[in-house]
Design an enzyme around this catalytic site. Structure first.
Site, mmCIF file in Angstrom:
data_model
loop_
_atom_site.group_PDB
_atom_site.id
_atom_site.type_symbol
_atom_site.label_atom_id
_atom_site.label_comp_id
_atom_site.label_asym_id
_atom_site.label_seq_id
_atom_site.Cartn_x
_atom_site.Cartn_y
_atom_site.Cartn_z
ATOM 1 N N GLU A 433 -42.807 -21.160 89.436
ATOM 2 C CA GLU A 433 -43.340 -20.374 90.550
ATOM 3 C C GLU A 433 -44.756 -19.861 90.359
ATOM 4 O O GLU A 433 -45.251 -19.111 91.216
ATOM 5 C CB GLU A 433 -42.391 -19.213 90.896
ATOM 6 C CG GLU A 433 -41.019 -19.692 91.343
ATOM 7 C CD GLU A 433 -40.126 -18.614 91.930
ATOM 8 O OE1 GLU A 433 -39.142 -18.961 92.608
ATOM 9 O OE2 GLU A 433 -40.416 -17.424 91.694
ATOM 10 N N ASN A 434 -45.459 -20.263 89.306
ATOM 11 C CA ASN A 434 -46.788 -19.706 89.082
ATOM 12 C C ASN A 434 -47.859 -20.337 89.970
ATOM 13 O O ASN A 434 -48.777 -19.651 90.438
ATOM 14 C CB ASN A 434 -47.173 -19.833 87.608
ATOM 15 C CG ASN A 434 -46.271 -18.987 86.722
ATOM 16 O OD1 ASN A 434 -45.528 -18.144 87.201
ATOM 17 N ND2 ASN A 434 -46.324 -19.230 85.429
#
Length: 823
Positions: A433-434
């Site tokens: 999710e970065n």
């Protein structure tokens, strides 16, 4: 031959008092030494000594916060060096996390990475006899907060500074986990004594040729003693019954040997074939043929590709194993315990076997945890569970400056080498999710040009994989659309995470999109009642009791649970009803998504449920709770991930049957479809044939006479074929005119410490569930929810129930249409 001496005995632990101890530290700990386990951690050692209450119980987690803020020293003694060996090394497979290592008072080195190993030359220090060993741990908070001060604040989905050091991120807490910041010697410690040379690193690349032969190309790096520098060596590699060898020239520090095996048996994911494994051995010998060092693993022959080709829907994300495209039936894996040293090989096997028995064929090792123990991957190899391995970055911006960058490179190189022998490993993934956070969570504005990890995910990590493990695909992140041309969580490209549904919308909104690959989605529910009753002492339990809320870590988690219920059900009258309905809603939500997405194969090529397991007793998205009890979701997953799935879906405004066939054989069936009234009468019926080829989905139109409801609040559809059933209701439960539940319960002891519970329905019984843990804490049932029509029966096989009675069984049965009318 090299001799390994484990250092697992005689360890002690003491609190360091060189600086102020954190608030909450028991005064009696000052100057106190307690026995310590290695591998282990401070929390478990303090619990064993009776100095720390179990932080998994009640609200003890908060009372244990001081442990992670304190400094600690582990102490033991190293053995005397044997004179026959030239070299002695002190080896730590894992130190958690910030530590100074001293032998006989001499500082050997400092560590700041939980995810890599360390080796120190102690040859001279052991010459005169046993030597004292100390590993002094500084609080992870001290290191992380100092780096945050030096490098500047970076965006983070949580308030804790886990992105500033290389440690299991979820030990700082997550939306399903407690904040218990560990320290300790968490993997094996040992002394290795050796002469001439040793195998420093072994990298086997396994390939399969078009003619069916296989090759294992083994590249090794060597470490030599001073006297071994100018000696020729021999490297012998074996795969199964085939072997090959090469001579290593004097002074050479690397060598490659290839073993070619004709007609290899291919390793397949479960459900696609067998999982043959070949012993792969590497032996380093001196010129006289005497073994100096050896390495052994099991390997499997298979090809793995990632199809990301463009099509009319966008760009694909499909795993292709041995040339066969696979719909991945996946689960996300978190550490099975916040104290990972308590997760044994047997516990891995139990949990992964549960996954396999539920139809799972892919396990994603999530990036906020750890690179798991070798036993985890060995078991996946055996069970045919494909492994998607995240590099360990999750939900935060990670600085790319030193000292983090060099630590991350060393960690990545070591773990790629460590895991590459495993055929189950099919994908390296850069982060969780970065990339999405940078693009869509306002990180870019907050960063103001500071580094955040892009250089890792799009530069360093793919380069390491390409150099070291080129037989496997790499993907930059999850979610990730494949390039910055599309937003990272674009459902039409690459991998997608579906969290708007749980956070803000009803699960029916799963039906509005067809992602190419759903790498995360899920719905919360509390754990089993017996798990709650063990973990929480307060009585009576309510959804809002302090202990329940403490064991609910998601932001507004209970609010989301209750809003999810309100869309479908009338407000529950009591805790037992709330508990049943929230667990049911979890199973239904996941079913809505998987049935829809699976019916769109091959456009959608996989679903990875968040999550398989829990690390403590908590309300979460897991299918197996923190006490290893199976939630109703587990049994629903078993239905959803079976080779054959029958479901009613909507296409172009009309209801159709979808026969999802993941087996290799064709599936032909005639489906009996009925439109029924709430009173059990058949209002219309049809026989609908369909034929689904192997690994395909067949859609069959339903006649309007069946699908046109006369009264949507009093009619529903039932489709039956080959022992499978699909049920479709056209309105929420709160609007449907359910009759009062009416059924008979019979219980029969089986003489083996269990019983058979048979329920026979007199009328419609919707989503009948037997909660076996209400019969006895250790009782287990063999199935989950079932909808019964008038006259139908269902039998649950229950184990671990010593005194079975019908009265007890009746109290443990729940259904949507309320308490039963007794016959």
């Amino acid at each position: 031959m090299k001799v390994r001496t484990p250092l697992s005995q005689g360890w002690t632990l003491r609190l360091n008092t060189d600086r102020d101890t954190p608030e909450g530290t028991p005064p009696r700990l000052a100057g106190t030494t307690v026995p310590a386990q290695v591998p282990g951690c401070v929390h478990t050692d303090l619990m064993a000594a009776g100095l720390l209450a179990d932080p998994y119980l009640d609200r003890n987690e908060s009372k244990a916060a001081w442990v992670g803020r304190a400094d600690w020293t582990y102490a033991s003694e190293l053995p005397r060096r044997e004179g026959a060996f030239e070299r002695a090394d002190l080896v730590f497979e894992g130190l958690d996390t910030v530590a100074a290592v001293r032998v006989a008072g001499r500082l050997l080195g400092r560590t700041r990475n939980m995810h890599r190993s360390y080796r120190f030359d102690v040859t001279d220090l052991l010459a005169d006899g046993p030597a004292p060993l100390e590993v002094a741990f500084t609080s992870a908070y001290t290191e992380a907060e100092a780096l945050r001060e030096a490098l500047g604040q970076r965006p983070n989905s949580y308030s804790e500074p886990f992105n500033y050091l290389r440690k299991m991120a979820c030990s700082f807490g997550w939306d399903w986990g407690p904040t218990l910041v560990t320290a300790g010697v968490w993997r094996e410690a040992r002394v290795e004594q050796w002469s001439t040379a040793r195998l420093a690193e072994v990298r086997p690349q396994v390939t399969v040729a078009g003619d069916g032969s296989g090759t294992v190309e083994v590249t090794v790096d060597l470490d030599r003693t001073t006297t071994g520098q100018d000696r020729p060596l021999r490297l012998v590699a074996g795969v199964g019954d085939t072997s090959s060898e090469v001579t290593v020239a004097p002074g050479a520090m690397t060598a490659t040997v290839s073993v070619h095996t004709p007609d290899v048996a291919l390793w397949w994911p479960r459900g696609y074939g067998e999982q043959p494994l070949y012993a792969c051995t590497v032996v380093l010998e001196d010129a006289g043929g005497h073994a100096l060092d050896a390495w052994e693993r099991r390997v499997g022959f298979r090809t793995i590709e990632l199809d990301t080709s463009q099509d009319e829907h966008g760009s694909a994300f499909t795993l292709v194993v041995n040339g066969t495209p696979v719909f991945a039936r996946g689960v996300n894996w978190i550490p099975d315990d916040v104290f990972p040293t308590r997760v044994t090989a047997d516990r891995y096997r139990a949990r992964l076997t549960q996954a396999a028995e539920a139809g799972v064929d892919l396990v994603r090792v999530w990036g906020g945890g750890i690179y798991e123990d070798r036993a985890f991957y060995d078991i996946c190899d055996e069970l045919g569970l494909m492994v998607w391995q995240d590099f360990l970055f999750a939900c935060a911006a990670y600085p790319e400056e030193q000292p983090l960058r060099s630590e991350i490179e060393a960690e990545a190189r070591e773990n790629v080498v460590r895991l590459m022998p495993h055929p189950s490993l099919v994908l390296w993934n850069g982060n969780n999710e970065n990339l999405w956070g940078f693009a869509d969570w306002e990180w870019e504005q907050a960063l103001g040009g500071e580094s955040w990890g892009e250089g890792y995910y799009l530069g360093l990590l793919p380069r390491i994989v390409a150099q070291t493990d080129p037989t496997r695909p790499y993907w930059a992140g999850s979610p990730w659309s494949g390039s910055w041309d599309h937003t990272p969580n674009d459902p039409d490209h690459g991998t997608a995470h579906s969290w708007e549904v749980w956070n803000r919308r009803d699960y029916s909104d799963y039906l509005t999109t067809v992602p190419r690959f759903v790498a995360e989605f899920g719905w919360q529910a509390p754990p089993a009642c017996a798990t709650l009753e063990r973990a929480l002492s307060e009585r009576p339990l309510t959804a809002q009791s302090p202990g329940m809320l403490h064991h609910q870590k998601a932001e507004d988690g209970n609010g989301k649970l209750n809003r999810g219920l309100a869309r479908h059900f009338a407000p529950p009258a009591d805790f037992d009803t709330w508990h049943y309905l929230t667990q049911l809603n979890q199973a239904r939500a996941v079913a809505a998504g998987v049935e829809h997405w699976r019916s769109h194969w091959p456009r959608c090529a996989g679903t990875v449920l968040w999550q398989l397991n829990d690390c403590w007793p908590v309300t979460s998205w897991a299918a197996i709770d923190g006490d290893a009890r199976l939630k109703p979701l587990y049994f629903e997953m078993r239905r959803l991930y079976a080779d054959r799935l029958l479901t009613v879906q909507e296409r172009d405004g009309a209801l159709v049957l979808a026969g999802c066939n993941q087996s290799a054989a064709a599936w032909g069936a005639t489906v009996t479809v009925r439109r029924m009234g709430a009173d059990g009468t058949v209002r219309a019926g049809a026989e609908v044939p369909f034929e689904a080829a192997g690994r395909s989905v067949a859609l069959a139109a339903l006649p309007r006479s069946v699908t046109e409801f006369g009264d949507v609040r009093g009619e529903f559809l039932v489709a039956d074929a080959d022992g499978l059933r699909a049920v479709h209701f056209g309105c929420p439960d709160r609007e449907f005119a359910y009759p009062a539940a009416s059924y008979e319960v019979r219980v029969r002891e089986d003489g083996e410490g269990g019983a058979a519970v048979t329920v026979t329905a007199s009328g419609l019984v919707r989503d009948l569930l037997l909660q076996a843990d209400r019969l006895a804490p250790d009782a287990r049932a063999d199935r989950g929810r079932v909808t019964l029509l008038p006259g139908e029966s269902c039998t649950w096989r229950v184990t671990g129930w010593a005194r079975p009675t019908a009265h007890a069984a009746e109290a443990a049965l729940f259904c949507v249409n309320g308490a039963p009318v007794r016959e």
